[in-house]
Design an enzyme around this catalytic site. Sequence first.
Site, PDB file in Angstrom:
ATOM      1  N   CYS A 131       0.748  -1.151   0.044  1.00 51.42           N
ATOM      2  CA  CYS A 131      -0.149  -0.144  -0.117  1.00 51.42           C
ATOM      3  C   CYS A 131       0.743   1.250  -0.056  1.00 51.42           C
ATOM      4  O   CYS A 131       0.278   2.305  -0.371  1.00 51.42           O
ATOM      5  CB  CYS A 131      -0.819   0.034   1.242  1.00 51.42           C
ATOM      6  SG  CYS A 131      -2.054  -1.394   0.954  1.00 51.42           S
ATOM      7  N   HIS A 270      -2.815   7.540   3.534  1.00 54.19           N
ATOM      8  CA  HIS A 270      -3.211   6.292   3.004  1.00 54.19           C
ATOM      9  C   HIS A 270      -4.656   5.989   3.652  1.00 54.19           C
ATOM     10  O   HIS A 270      -4.898   6.173   4.820  1.00 54.19           O
ATOM     11  CB  HIS A 270      -2.212   5.455   3.550  1.00 54.19           C
ATOM     12  CG  HIS A 270      -2.694   3.787   3.322  1.00 54.19           C
ATOM     13  ND1 HIS A 270      -3.224   3.342   2.527  1.00 54.19           N
ATOM     14  CD2 HIS A 270      -2.445   2.646   4.272  1.00 54.19           C
ATOM     15  CE1 HIS A 270      -3.433   1.815   2.281  1.00 54.19           C
ATOM     16  NE2 HIS A 270      -3.058   1.681   3.509  1.00 54.19           N
ATOM     17  N   ASN A 300     -10.267   0.310   1.211  1.00 52.95           N
ATOM     18  CA  ASN A 300      -8.917   0.443   1.188  1.00 52.95           C
ATOM     19  C   ASN A 300      -8.466  -0.118  -0.176  1.00 52.95           C
ATOM     20  O   ASN A 300      -8.693  -1.020  -0.434  1.00 52.95           O
ATOM     21  CB  ASN A 300      -8.148  -0.490   2.228  1.00 52.95           C
ATOM     22  CG  ASN A 300      -6.537  -0.439   2.186  1.00 52.95           C
ATOM     23  OD1 ASN A 300      -6.124  -0.031   1.157  1.00 52.95           O
ATOM     24  ND2 ASN A 300      -6.149  -0.719   3.327  1.00 52.95           N
TER      25      ASN A 300
END
Length: 344
Positions: A131, A270, A300
Amino acid sequence: MTVALEQTPLHQTGAGLSVPFAIAGTGIHLPPTVVTNEELIRSLDTSDEWITSRTGIRERRRLAPHLATSDMCVAAAHPALEAAGVEPGRLDAVIVATYTWDQPLLSTALIVKEALGAHRALSLDVTTAACASGIQAMLIASHLLQNPSITTVLLLAADCASRVTDPTDRTTGVFFGDAAAAVVLTRTDSPGSGLLSYSLGSQLSYDVQIPAGGSRMPTSTATVAAGDHYLSMDGRAVWNAATTRLPESITSAVRRAGVPIDQVRHFFLHQANLNILNETTAALGVPRERAPVTIDRLGNTGSAGVFTALHTAVAEGSLLPGDTYVLSGIGAGFQWGSLCLRHA
């Protein structure tokens, strides 16, 4: 052991350090299929209240079965290139940040490059920070643009997590969504713009991993049967790492840039979990509205999350010339990083 990487400045402008570049255009691609919490609770032992209170997610997108990560990248690239007024043939590099590549070999960036017709471009894949790969890709792109022969870079951050999550696993099944985001970066003479500073770190952990499919545990009927090709995640470990490392790295990057934290206009964080995002802004002591949110409607989306938030600000016209902003993310490994930038 924690490893902190110090910035090596290329040159100095004014009171601070700058690696100059400009964001010329952004774009996103969201698959049309929407999966709501109500749909998930029909097959998972959970509830809408549990998902919303622990993640902040109400819905997420799912990529159609016949498409792959590269297809999302291409779809996101077109509006970004159009916004930048750049033809694909002018691109010097195409960088794809993803941990859900089309296939182990060959390069997903190469597939995207050919699909766009960017025939003269260098193709690079950035995958190992999961990520946080988009943060590393942005750092790489900014330094590529210091080469006089490179003027335009297309950065794509995309993940198709639905392909690597167990649909019966409540822990991972509710978190992830599929999306792609694109940023066109160009050389600029605007003084003091671009990358002001960065702070990266890592600490080896297997708390988020996909165990099988590599040289240590090659694919076999046994690994498939055991579900070892699915993402496994220790949620508590992720919380502890993210709520510690994100504020630390942001504070470090901003301090190295010589910018007071209250003068940072935007925090593109994030999009892992709304509670993590709230905890991070609280730890920094910055107003919550300075950190755009996309996780509530997208989930996400891995490395794409930071750039979906960036695109939102660009599309709304809230990222203005001269604004100082931060990109920050953490990924499996754990690897994390923050970039402090100024908009050209």
